[in-house]
Design a protein around this motif. Sequence first.
Motif, PDB file in Angstrom:
ATOM      1  N   MET A 178     -11.793  20.920  10.541  1.00  0.00           N
ATOM      2  CA  MET A 178     -12.868  21.291  11.255  1.00  0.00           C
ATOM      3  C   MET A 178     -12.907  22.754  11.716  1.00  0.00           C
ATOM      4  SD  MET A 178     -13.896  18.170  13.897  1.00  0.00           S
ATOM      5  CE  MET A 178     -14.014  16.985  12.847  1.00  0.00           C
ATOM      6  N   LYS A 179     -14.032  23.256  12.075  1.00  0.00           N
ATOM      7  CA  LYS A 179     -13.844  24.679  12.516  1.00  0.00           C
ATOM      8  C   LYS A 179     -14.746  24.868  13.788  1.00  0.00           C
ATOM      9  CE  LYS A 179     -12.498  25.094   8.368  1.00  0.00           C
ATOM     10  NZ  LYS A 179     -13.036  23.811   7.951  1.00  0.00           N
ATOM     11  N   SER A 180     -14.043  25.329  14.807  1.00  0.00           N
ATOM     12  CA  SER A 180     -14.887  25.618  16.085  1.00  0.00           C
ATOM     13  C   SER A 180     -14.755  27.300  16.503  1.00  0.00           C
ATOM     14  CB  SER A 180     -14.169  24.849  17.137  1.00  0.00           C
ATOM     15  OG  SER A 180     -12.844  25.502  17.221  1.00  0.00           O
ATOM     16  N   LEU A 181     -14.141  27.874  15.575  1.00  0.00           N
ATOM     17  CA  LEU A 181     -14.040  29.432  15.511  1.00  0.00           C
ATOM     18  C   LEU A 181     -15.000  30.152  14.772  1.00  0.00           C
ATOM     19  CD1 LEU A 181     -10.018  29.726  15.572  1.00  0.00           C
ATOM     20  CD2 LEU A 181     -11.733  29.841  17.782  1.00  0.00           C
ATOM     21  N   LYS A 182     -15.515  31.354  15.046  1.00  0.00           N
ATOM     22  CA  LYS A 182     -16.392  32.002  14.276  1.00  0.00           C
ATOM     23  C   LYS A 182     -15.907  32.791  13.521  1.00  0.00           C
ATOM     24  CE  LYS A 182     -19.804  29.457  15.929  1.00  0.00           C
ATOM     25  NZ  LYS A 182     -20.781  28.574  14.973  1.00  0.00           N
ATOM     26  N   ASN A 233     -16.144  16.089  17.058  1.00  0.00           N
ATOM     27  CA  ASN A 233     -14.903  16.173  17.871  1.00  0.00           C
ATOM     28  C   ASN A 233     -14.152  14.921  18.258  1.00  0.00           C
ATOM     29  OD1 ASN A 233     -15.052  18.940  18.209  1.00  0.00           O
ATOM     30  ND2 ASN A 233     -16.400  18.850  20.212  1.00  0.00           N
ATOM     31  N   ASN A 234     -14.842  13.661  18.279  1.00  0.00           N
ATOM     32  CA  ASN A 234     -14.271  12.565  18.681  1.00  0.00           C
ATOM     33  C   ASN A 234     -13.448  12.118  17.309  1.00  0.00           C
ATOM     34  OD1 ASN A 234     -16.896  11.317  20.351  1.00  0.00           O
ATOM     35  ND2 ASN A 234     -15.029  12.252  21.047  1.00  0.00           N
ATOM     36  N   VAL A 235     -13.890  12.505  16.175  1.00  0.00           N
ATOM     37  CA  VAL A 235     -13.503  12.231  14.929  1.00  0.00           C
ATOM     38  C   VAL A 235     -12.086  12.856  14.556  1.00  0.00           C
ATOM     39  CG1 VAL A 235     -13.678  12.404  12.319  1.00  0.00           C
ATOM     40  CG2 VAL A 235     -15.465  11.415  13.864  1.00  0.00           C
ATOM     41  N   LEU A 236     -12.330  14.354  15.055  1.00  0.00           N
ATOM     42  CA  LEU A 236     -11.258  15.358  15.034  1.00  0.00           C
ATOM     43  C   LEU A 236     -10.104  14.677  15.690  1.00  0.00           C
ATOM     44  CD1 LEU A 236      -9.679  17.885  14.131  1.00  0.00           C
ATOM     45  CD2 LEU A 236     -11.078  19.097  15.995  1.00  0.00           C
ATOM     46  N   ASP A 237     -10.427  14.370  16.943  1.00  0.00           N
ATOM     47  CA  ASP A 237      -9.230  13.738  17.822  1.00  0.00           C
ATOM     48  C   ASP A 237      -8.530  12.664  17.134  1.00  0.00           C
ATOM     49  OD1 ASP A 237      -9.887  15.793  19.796  1.00  0.00           O
ATOM     50  OD2 ASP A 237     -11.234  14.464  20.958  1.00  0.00           O
ATOM     51  N   ALA A 238      -9.431  11.666  16.642  1.00  0.00           N
ATOM     52  CA  ALA A 238      -8.827  10.525  16.123  1.00  0.00           C
ATOM     53  C   ALA A 238      -7.858  10.891  14.825  1.00  0.00           C
ATOM     54  CB  ALA A 238      -9.943   9.633  15.770  1.00  0.00           C
ATOM     55  N   LEU A 239      -8.355  11.832  14.127  1.00  0.00           N
ATOM     56  CA  LEU A 239      -7.581  12.374  13.004  1.00  0.00           C
ATOM     57  C   LEU A 239      -6.368  13.038  13.405  1.00  0.00           C
ATOM     58  CD1 LEU A 239     -10.154  13.996  10.203  1.00  0.00           C
ATOM     59  CD2 LEU A 239      -8.582  11.917  10.142  1.00  0.00           C
ATOM     60  N   ALA A 292      -6.876  15.110  -2.821  1.00  0.00           N
ATOM     61  CA  ALA A 292      -6.391  15.005  -1.252  1.00  0.00           C
ATOM     62  C   ALA A 292      -7.234  14.879  -0.487  1.00  0.00           C
ATOM     63  CB  ALA A 292      -5.526  16.213  -0.721  1.00  0.00           C
ATOM     64  N   ALA A 293      -8.503  15.632  -0.730  1.00  0.00           N
ATOM     65  CA  ALA A 293      -9.822  15.426   0.126  1.00  0.00           C
ATOM     66  C   ALA A 293     -10.169  14.020   0.414  1.00  0.00           C
ATOM     67  CB  ALA A 293     -10.905  16.552  -0.197  1.00  0.00           C
ATOM     68  N   PRO A 294     -10.515  13.308  -0.823  1.00  0.00           N
ATOM     69  CA  PRO A 294     -10.906  11.780  -0.502  1.00  0.00           C
ATOM     70  C   PRO A 294      -9.939  10.867   0.282  1.00  0.00           C
ATOM     71  CG  PRO A 294     -10.161  12.325  -2.805  1.00  0.00           C
ATOM     72  CD  PRO A 294     -10.383  13.673  -2.106  1.00  0.00           C
ATOM     73  N   PHE A 295      -8.784  11.296   0.412  1.00  0.00           N
ATOM     74  CA  PHE A 295      -7.995  10.355   1.305  1.00  0.00           C
ATOM     75  C   PHE A 295      -8.480  10.642   2.783  1.00  0.00           C
ATOM     76  CE2 PHE A 295      -4.715  10.557  -2.121  1.00  0.00           C
ATOM     77  CZ  PHE A 295      -4.512   9.118  -2.130  1.00  0.00           C
ATOM     78  N   VAL A 296      -8.745  12.032   2.977  1.00  0.00           N
ATOM     79  CA  VAL A 296      -9.320  12.070   4.265  1.00  0.00           C
ATOM     80  C   VAL A 296     -10.551  11.445   4.541  1.00  0.00           C
ATOM     81  CG1 VAL A 296      -9.803  14.089   5.974  1.00  0.00           C
ATOM     82  CG2 VAL A 296      -7.885  14.249   4.613  1.00  0.00           C
ATOM     83  N   SER A 297     -11.520  11.508   3.525  1.00  0.00           N
ATOM     84  CA  SER A 297     -12.980  10.833   3.591  1.00  0.00           C
ATOM     85  C   SER A 297     -13.063   9.415   3.773  1.00  0.00           C
ATOM     86  CB  SER A 297     -13.392  11.279   2.387  1.00  0.00           C
ATOM     87  OG  SER A 297     -13.950  12.780   2.108  1.00  0.00           O
ATOM     88  N   GLY A 298     -11.739   8.881   3.241  1.00  0.00           N
ATOM     89  CA  GLY A 298     -11.532   7.445   3.386  1.00  0.00           C
ATOM     90  C   GLY A 298     -11.329   7.145   4.921  1.00  0.00           C
ATOM     91  N   VAL A 299     -10.379   7.931   5.535  1.00  0.00           N
ATOM     92  CA  VAL A 299      -9.829   7.689   6.630  1.00  0.00           C
ATOM     93  C   VAL A 299     -11.157   8.125   7.828  1.00  0.00           C
ATOM     94  CG1 VAL A 299      -8.211   8.327   8.491  1.00  0.00           C
ATOM     95  CG2 VAL A 299      -7.382   8.232   6.362  1.00  0.00           C
ATOM     96  N   VAL A 300     -11.799   9.062   7.543  1.00  0.00           N
ATOM     97  CA  VAL A 300     -12.853   9.613   8.313  1.00  0.00           C
ATOM     98  C   VAL A 300     -13.951   8.456   8.366  1.00  0.00           C
ATOM     99  CG1 VAL A 300     -14.920  11.090   8.683  1.00  0.00           C
ATOM    100  CG2 VAL A 300     -12.575  12.135   8.026  1.00  0.00           C
ATOM    101  N   ALA A 301     -14.095   7.723   6.954  1.00  0.00           N
ATOM    102  CA  ALA A 301     -15.162   6.922   7.139  1.00  0.00           C
ATOM    103  C   ALA A 301     -14.716   5.665   7.750  1.00  0.00           C
ATOM    104  CB  ALA A 301     -15.460   6.321   5.488  1.00  0.00           C
ATOM    105  N   ARG A 302     -13.142   5.201   7.845  1.00  0.00           N
ATOM    106  CA  ARG A 302     -13.028   4.236   8.643  1.00  0.00           C
ATOM    107  C   ARG A 302     -13.008   4.447   9.946  1.00  0.00           C
ATOM    108  NH1 ARG A 302      -7.239   3.059   7.161  1.00  0.00           N
ATOM    109  NH2 ARG A 302      -6.719   5.054   8.469  1.00  0.00           N
ATOM    110  N   PRO A 309     -17.762  27.207   9.285  1.00  0.00           N
ATOM    111  CA  PRO A 309     -16.998  26.898  10.812  1.00  0.00           C
ATOM    112  C   PRO A 309     -17.723  25.679  11.601  1.00  0.00           C
ATOM    113  CG  PRO A 309     -18.656  28.772  11.001  1.00  0.00           C
ATOM    114  CD  PRO A 309     -18.650  28.219   9.600  1.00  0.00           C
ATOM    115  N   GLN A 310     -18.463  25.137  11.113  1.00  0.00           N
ATOM    116  CA  GLN A 310     -19.300  23.865  11.644  1.00  0.00           C
ATOM    117  C   GLN A 310     -18.164  22.806  12.173  1.00  0.00           C
ATOM    118  OE1 GLN A 310     -20.869  25.944   9.584  1.00  0.00           O
ATOM    119  NE2 GLN A 310     -22.851  26.063  10.041  1.00  0.00           N
ATOM    120  N   ASP A 311     -18.229  22.287  13.297  1.00  0.00           N
ATOM    121  CA  ASP A 311     -17.343  21.242  13.621  1.00  0.00           C
ATOM    122  C   ASP A 311     -17.497  19.867  12.822  1.00  0.00           C
ATOM    123  OD1 ASP A 311     -16.440  22.753  15.889  1.00  0.00           O
ATOM    124  OD2 ASP A 311     -17.878  21.905  17.355  1.00  0.00           O
TER     125      ASP A 311
END
Length: 436
Positions: A1-5, A405-411, A384-394, A324-326
Amino acid sequence: MKSLKKIIVLFVLSIFSLSCSEDHLYTEEESQKSLLKENSLRNNNNNISNLPVYSRNKLIIQYLLGTPNSVKSNLRDIFGVQNYEICEHCEDKNIELWIFDKGILIEPKKTTIETGSGGGIEYIVEVDYEFVFGIDLSNPYLGTDSDTSFYPYIKSDNEGVTVAVLDTGIAPTIGADTSPIFASPFLYNASNDGYTGVESGWDFVNDDPNCFDDNGGRHGTVVSSIIHNVLNNDEIPHQILPVKIANRRGQISYFGLLCGFNFALNHAQVVQMSFGWYDDGSGDQLNTIFSELLNLYPNVMVVTSAGNDGFNNDVVSHYPSNYPQDNLIAVAAANKKVLFPSSIGLPDPNIAGFSNYGIVNVDFFAPGEGIPFLGYDMDGTSFAAPFVSGVVARIVQSNPGFTPNNVLDALTSYGEPCPVTFSTTRKVKHNRIIMP
């Protein structure tokens, strides 16, 4: 996730360049640019690489939502468009591929459109170059399959979370014995959303509804199976939306990517992208139609691979992972020891030797080396990316209304801290491994 420009990235790099690591940064930047130059030479020999190969007579136009057809027609006439294409089966028709005479100089034409006035020019939001790039297809050849139908695997009803996979398509069975990779119906049912002529996803390569994976390495099938298995193991109701944007050789057109992305954003809560291209200095890769689409759908989570060249993405920009989008997460690969701790003779858990990284532009690690599939080991940030996609979907399915930002905190809470054995120079932003 990106919050910096981007300006913050440049500021951070300038600080590094004034520090005691100045020589290291300079050497890394020069060596990586040299590698990109070599890739460019291979491009000129028509080999697939991760540098864009630009069209000499095509541009992509994004209109304001609700632009009248009469204005679009007038603008095409003003700028001498010979032919044009629209994104089939997208919710809106505001992205077009403009095709000009082959003798045109495309850079001045792009500038003319961007700086023009009158005739409805104010309705044009963005103008991008059209280009082609390639998926890294180093995974083993898994053979061909005479059964190109995936229709028996479409669910009768959608439930839970929808994950769109933009890739080479999907093949539910592989090999002479057509052993099923997916045990039960798992594909998105488009009829539930009232679509006509679309059974599940869409093939933006051949412009038809059959998203069969005809790539010999079954890149899209492997990626989809990882996501499916992560969600199945946790009994999370879900469906995979196949969006075919890469041909059998792994080539992707930017226009096809935009159309597929637009389609996916309207039907999925999570979008998976295991591919990318490098910024070769042509145009502004940050201010693009892709970036505009991310902004239009800020609550759809997008997960991307970081790349497989051992580059620092903070030095050599890699897209879409560097946007850079969140709501965008970029994933690097950890080595085989992370997934299989008892492996004999392997080095301590660490970043995979091939993986890109970056403390600003890459977010997490996930297992990306020695991923088992039909008796083969698959290596790459693609896996590697689809492992994260699976967790994000969960996370999304279990927490309706979560913001990016809630998803980022949970990850960040879910991921395991990188072991002390991890490289101190090849880091990612959150220094954590997302395990399945």
